[in-house]
Design an enzyme around this catalytic site. Structure first.
Site, mmCIF file in Angstrom:
data_model
loop_
_atom_site.group_PDB
_atom_site.id
_atom_site.type_symbol
_atom_site.label_atom_id
_atom_site.label_comp_id
_atom_site.label_asym_id
_atom_site.label_seq_id
_atom_site.Cartn_x
_atom_site.Cartn_y
_atom_site.Cartn_z
ATOM 1 N N LYS A 13 110.029 137.655 48.291
ATOM 2 C CA LYS A 13 111.124 137.530 47.492
ATOM 3 C C LYS A 13 112.288 137.260 48.632
ATOM 4 C CE LYS A 13 110.985 141.348 45.326
ATOM 5 N NZ LYS A 13 109.924 141.905 46.060
ATOM 6 N N ARG A 88 116.488 146.162 38.119
ATOM 7 C CA ARG A 88 115.120 146.841 38.011
ATOM 8 C C ARG A 88 114.752 147.582 36.453
ATOM 9 N NH1 ARG A 88 112.184 147.222 42.956
ATOM 10 N NH2 ARG A 88 113.538 146.774 44.609
ATOM 11 N N ARG A 127 101.273 143.599 57.179
ATOM 12 C CA ARG A 127 102.840 143.913 57.628
ATOM 13 C C ARG A 127 102.729 145.545 58.165
ATOM 14 N NH1 ARG A 127 107.485 143.245 53.116
ATOM 15 N NH2 ARG A 127 106.953 145.441 52.486
ATOM 16 N N ARG A 133 103.935 150.852 59.935
ATOM 17 C CA ARG A 133 103.953 151.517 58.731
ATOM 18 C C ARG A 133 103.055 152.122 58.344
ATOM 19 N NH1 ARG A 133 107.626 147.517 54.712
ATOM 20 N NH2 ARG A 133 109.244 146.733 56.018
ATOM 21 N N ARG A 144 102.282 151.045 44.228
ATOM 22 C CA ARG A 144 103.300 150.501 44.271
ATOM 23 C C ARG A 144 103.475 149.126 43.345
ATOM 24 N NH1 ARG A 144 104.960 149.289 50.287
ATOM 25 N NH2 ARG A 144 106.636 148.143 49.043
#
Length: 187
Positions: A13, A88, A127, A133, A144
């Site tokens: 996005k 959202r 990623r 991370r 998620r």
């Protein structure tokens, strides 16, 4: 053009929002970026958001709506915008409709990037590895994704009922996806 972009985490996005915004000459507005900038600059809002996020909570609709409304009132958004990360919730959809109605405007299109869950999981794991991370484990990513599907489905349905939802295959090279988006949105 007044656009909203939807898609799961890792769908691209942010990358596509930048390209779409450039193509149409409108600002890409990311609530996540606004929150992070306020936290970094230690503004009053940033301190509130930091505390909320640190406790594992979600930033309330009231705070988020106020931030978006203030951002949409800026001059560069007068002729259009692309929203990433907002709305959202269905309550935020209602709030956005009310904000835009004040200026006799409405959302033109809602773009949903569709990416297979397994592709998203692999993208986010990669990623996480590249960006260090450690918290982005496969289990966390899958949770998620489940939250995204559960919470975004009502938004997709609401915008589809209005005839505003367009879906685009978000898999493939960045430029290929961008071409599909522009072809779908037109001009």
């Amino acid at each position: 053009m007044r656009l909203i972009i939807l898609g799961p985490p890792g769908a691209g996005k942010g990358t596509q929002a930048t390209q779409i915004a450039e193509h149409y000459g409108i600002p890409a507005i990311s609530t996540g970026d606004i929150f992070r900038a306020n936290i970094k600059n230690e503004t009053e809002l940033g301190l509130q958001v930091k505390e909320i996020l640190a406790s594992g909570g979600y930033v309330s609709d009231d705070i988020t709506n106020a931030i978006v409304e203030a951002r949409l009132a800026e001059d560069d958004a007068a002729s259009g915008f692309l929203l990433d990360g907002y709305p959202r919730t269905t309550a935020q959809v209602t709030a956005l409709d009310a904000m835009l109605a004040k200026g006799d405007h409405s959302v033109d299109k809602v773009l949903e990037l569709v990416v297979d869950d397994e592709v998203v999981v692999q993208r986010l794991l990669k990623r996480a590895e590249l960006e260090g991370r450690a918290d982005d484990t496969e289990e966390v990513i899958r949770e998620r994704m489940a939250i995204y599907h559960r919470e975004t489905k009502p938004l997709s349905d609401a915008y589809a009922e209005r005839g505003l939802l367009v879906t685009v295959d978000g898999e493939g090279e960045v430029d290929e996806v961008a071409e599909r988006i522009v072809a779908t949105l037109g001009a």
